[in-house]
Design a protein around this motif. Sequence first.
Motif, PDB file in Angstrom:
ATOM      1  N   LEU A 305       0.820  -1.207   0.000  1.00  0.00           N
ATOM      2  CA  LEU A 305       0.000   0.000   0.000  1.00  0.00           C
ATOM      3  C   LEU A 305       0.859   1.265   0.000  1.00  0.00           C
ATOM      4  N   LYS A 306       2.058   1.170   0.534  1.00  0.00           N
ATOM      5  CA  LYS A 306       2.898   2.355   0.707  1.00  0.00           C
ATOM      6  C   LYS A 306       3.747   2.664  -0.516  1.00  0.00           C
ATOM      7  N   PHE A 307       4.345   1.627  -1.115  1.00  0.00           N
ATOM      8  CA  PHE A 307       5.305   1.857  -2.196  1.00  0.00           C
ATOM      9  C   PHE A 307       4.787   1.439  -3.566  1.00  0.00           C
ATOM     10  N   ASP A 308       3.517   1.037  -3.653  1.00  0.00           N
ATOM     11  CA  ASP A 308       2.843   0.857  -4.948  1.00  0.00           C
ATOM     12  C   ASP A 308       3.495  -0.214  -5.828  1.00  0.00           C
ATOM     13  N   TYR A 309       3.644  -1.407  -5.255  1.00  0.00           N
ATOM     14  CA  TYR A 309       4.132  -2.518  -6.064  1.00  0.00           C
ATOM     15  C   TYR A 309       3.627  -3.831  -5.493  1.00  0.00           C
ATOM     16  N   ILE A 310       3.845  -4.897  -6.242  1.00  0.00           N
ATOM     17  CA  ILE A 310       3.581  -6.258  -5.769  1.00  0.00           C
ATOM     18  C   ILE A 310       4.923  -6.917  -5.513  1.00  0.00           C
ATOM     19  N   ALA A 311       5.136  -7.366  -4.277  1.00  0.00           N
ATOM     20  CA  ALA A 311       6.373  -8.052  -3.919  1.00  0.00           C
ATOM     21  C   ALA A 311       6.237  -9.539  -4.209  1.00  0.00           C
ATOM     22  N   ARG A 312       7.259 -10.110  -4.837  1.00  0.00           N
ATOM     23  CA  ARG A 312       7.333 -11.568  -4.998  1.00  0.00           C
ATOM     24  C   ARG A 312       8.451 -12.069  -4.102  1.00  0.00           C
ATOM     25  N   LEU A 313       8.101 -13.007  -3.201  1.00  0.00           N
ATOM     26  CA  LEU A 313       9.059 -13.520  -2.234  1.00  0.00           C
ATOM     27  C   LEU A 313       9.264 -15.007  -2.450  1.00  0.00           C
ATOM     28  N   LYS A 314      10.478 -15.469  -2.165  1.00  0.00           N
ATOM     29  CA  LYS A 314      10.791 -16.893  -2.341  1.00  0.00           C
ATOM     30  C   LYS A 314      12.014 -17.236  -1.499  1.00  0.00           C
ATOM     31  N   GLY A 315      12.318 -18.534  -1.473  1.00  0.00           N
ATOM     32  CA  GLY A 315      13.580 -18.988  -0.914  1.00  0.00           C
ATOM     33  C   GLY A 315      13.561 -19.267   0.573  1.00  0.00           C
ATOM     34  N   ASP A 316      14.672 -19.829   1.049  1.00  0.00           N
ATOM     35  CA  ASP A 316      14.886 -20.136   2.459  1.00  0.00           C
ATOM     36  C   ASP A 316      16.342 -19.801   2.776  1.00  0.00           C
ATOM     37  N   PRO A 317      16.628 -18.678   3.413  1.00  0.00           N
ATOM     38  CA  PRO A 317      15.661 -17.749   3.998  1.00  0.00           C
ATOM     39  C   PRO A 317      14.860 -16.997   2.938  1.00  0.00           C
ATOM     40  N   MET A 318      13.616 -16.698   3.296  1.00  0.00           N
ATOM     41  CA  MET A 318      12.749 -15.998   2.364  1.00  0.00           C
ATOM     42  C   MET A 318      13.262 -14.582   2.131  1.00  0.00           C
ATOM     43  N   HIS A 319      13.180 -14.148   0.874  1.00  0.00           N
ATOM     44  CA  HIS A 319      13.626 -12.803   0.532  1.00  0.00           C
ATOM     45  C   HIS A 319      12.743 -12.254  -0.574  1.00  0.00           C
ATOM     46  N   GLU A 320      12.762 -10.962  -0.725  1.00  0.00           N
ATOM     47  CA  GLU A 320      11.993 -10.307  -1.772  1.00  0.00           C
ATOM     48  C   GLU A 320      12.786 -10.420  -3.067  1.00  0.00           C
ATOM     49  N   ALA A 321      12.305 -11.272  -3.980  1.00  0.00           N
ATOM     50  CA  ALA A 321      13.034 -11.569  -5.205  1.00  0.00           C
ATOM     51  C   ALA A 321      12.701 -10.612  -6.340  1.00  0.00           C
ATOM     52  N   GLU A 322      11.542  -9.961  -6.250  1.00  0.00           N
ATOM     53  CA  GLU A 322      11.107  -9.120  -7.372  1.00  0.00           C
ATOM     54  C   GLU A 322      10.074  -8.119  -6.883  1.00  0.00           C
ATOM     55  N   GLN A 323      10.084  -6.952  -7.505  1.00  0.00           N
ATOM     56  CA  GLN A 323       9.038  -5.956  -7.314  1.00  0.00           C
ATOM     57  C   GLN A 323       8.346  -5.730  -8.659  1.00  0.00           C
ATOM     58  N   ILE A 324       7.069  -6.084  -8.717  1.00  0.00           N
ATOM     59  CA  ILE A 324       6.280  -5.872  -9.927  1.00  0.00           C
ATOM     60  C   ILE A 324       5.598  -4.525  -9.772  1.00  0.00           C
ATOM     61  N   ARG A 325       5.979  -3.602 -10.640  1.00  0.00           N
ATOM     62  CA  ARG A 325       5.580  -2.217 -10.446  1.00  0.00           C
ATOM     63  C   ARG A 325       5.108  -1.620 -11.769  1.00  0.00           C
ATOM     64  N   SER A 326       3.977  -0.945 -11.715  1.00  0.00           N
ATOM     65  CA  SER A 326       3.425  -0.247 -12.881  1.00  0.00           C
ATOM     66  C   SER A 326       2.415   0.768 -12.366  1.00  0.00           C
ATOM     67  N   PRO A 327       1.880   1.643 -13.222  1.00  0.00           N
ATOM     68  CA  PRO A 327       0.834   2.561 -12.746  1.00  0.00           C
ATOM     69  C   PRO A 327      -0.368   1.828 -12.166  1.00  0.00           C
ATOM     70  N   GLU A 328      -0.609   0.594 -12.613  1.00  0.00           N
ATOM     71  CA  GLU A 328      -1.757  -0.177 -12.133  1.00  0.00           C
ATOM     72  C   GLU A 328      -1.556  -0.694 -10.712  1.00  0.00           C
ATOM     73  N   THR A 329      -0.338  -0.724 -10.215  1.00  0.00           N
ATOM     74  CA  THR A 329      -0.076  -1.279  -8.881  1.00  0.00           C
ATOM     75  C   THR A 329      -0.048  -0.186  -7.804  1.00  0.00           C
ATOM     76  N   GLU A 330      -0.880   0.816  -7.956  1.00  0.00           N
ATOM     77  CA  GLU A 330      -0.949   1.903  -6.988  1.00  0.00           C
ATOM     78  C   GLU A 330      -1.785   1.476  -5.782  1.00  0.00           C
ATOM     79  N   ARG A 331      -1.164   1.367  -4.637  1.00  0.00           N
ATOM     80  CA  ARG A 331      -1.806   0.957  -3.382  1.00  0.00           C
ATOM     81  C   ARG A 331      -2.550  -0.376  -3.565  1.00  0.00           C
ATOM     82  N   VAL A 332      -1.784  -1.453  -3.641  1.00  0.00           N
ATOM     83  CA  VAL A 332      -2.366  -2.784  -3.844  1.00  0.00           C
ATOM     84  C   VAL A 332      -2.938  -3.291  -2.527  1.00  0.00           C
ATOM     85  N   ARG A 333      -4.243  -3.550  -2.513  1.00  0.00           N
ATOM     86  CA  ARG A 333      -4.941  -3.945  -1.291  1.00  0.00           C
ATOM     87  C   ARG A 333      -5.157  -5.452  -1.195  1.00  0.00           C
ATOM     88  N   ASP A 334      -5.441  -6.111  -2.321  1.00  0.00           N
ATOM     89  CA  ASP A 334      -5.744  -7.547  -2.303  1.00  0.00           C
ATOM     90  C   ASP A 334      -5.113  -8.183  -3.520  1.00  0.00           C
TER      91      ASP A 334
END
Length: 360
Positions: A305-334
């Motif tokens: 909601l704050k930085f306007d992207y979708i985070a993709r997480l994976k791995g062990d330890p889990m980490h943020e592998a990707e940020q999917i970001r576009s004008p459509e990802t403004e404040r993603v709620r669900d």
Amino acid sequence: MILSFSLCALNAAAQTLSVSAGMVKLEEMVGGLETPWAVGILPDESFLVTERDGRLLYVRNSQVEGVSGVPKVAALGQGGLLDVTISRNFNQSREVFLTFAKPQGDGAGTAVAVARLSETGKNLQNFRVVFEASPGGTGGRHFGSRVVEANDGTLFVTLGERGQAEKAQDRSNPMGSVIRINRDGTVPADNPFVGQLNIEPEIWSYGHRNPQGADLDARGRLWISEHGARGGDEINQPRAGANYGWPVISYGTHYSGDKIGEGTTKEGLEQPVHYWDPSIAPSGLLVYSGKLWPQWAGDIFVGSLKFDYIARLKGDPMHEAEQIRSPETERVRDIVEAPDGSIWFISVGQGAVYRMAPAK
């Protein structure tokens, strides 16, 4: 029911975006929404959308209808009509689960309801509240409010601590917990605190601040995302009876900058699987099946909601592998997965529901 606002037509021109799995298209499924909170996709890919001020919308074949039979909600601060989840046996039962801030005198409590969606999609039938956090408090913060149907048919529901941090460690009330109930609201006999004095038997795990994302993985395990304070947003995998620490431990600080609790670790308290600092304000969580993008199987997607992207997480330890970001990802709620494997998400900033699928 007559809607007092205009909704955009479905299937507007799709935008393309390059992500780690290749080119994808982002297609607007419905726009013109007012503070949308959740989307539930039906087996035929018609869908329901909640708006926080109390409207439930049914969208089918480019037509948008208001659904009648929705309860009165306390549209107070972060409260209102919140989650919608489609039952696993919808083809037989046509039942859906809703969460909402239920008015309680001067305050409100998170409630869970079950209802049957009519064949036309225009009204809810046999609506009944099966759980209510009472008393829920007078503030308008931290309702939590995701509901997930487990493989055994029980319901996991996330409850925030309503801005009263100490309640998350007080098991005599359900605030700041994940609860587990049967579909009719009764308590499963194998819940971890059944029969213990002064403990709410619905509680599955506790010590949570404000979990606003939840989903099951392929093994049927629950995962949640939850808001921290200033820093300390978390991904957790709630286990029966476990204490996740809020507000005794945290990787964040108070908004004033003061230290929270006793630090970041303490014996007997669980560590997050992943945490963010600074906070991204996580809302919605999807564990992806891999149906359309096999390379993403088992990865976790969380909206910011704050930085306007979708985070993709994976791995062990889990980490943020990707940020999917576009004008459509403004404040993603669900963010949810459709039956065909496409990924749907709500942009509060755009007032729209989008569908992400491979670009052909």
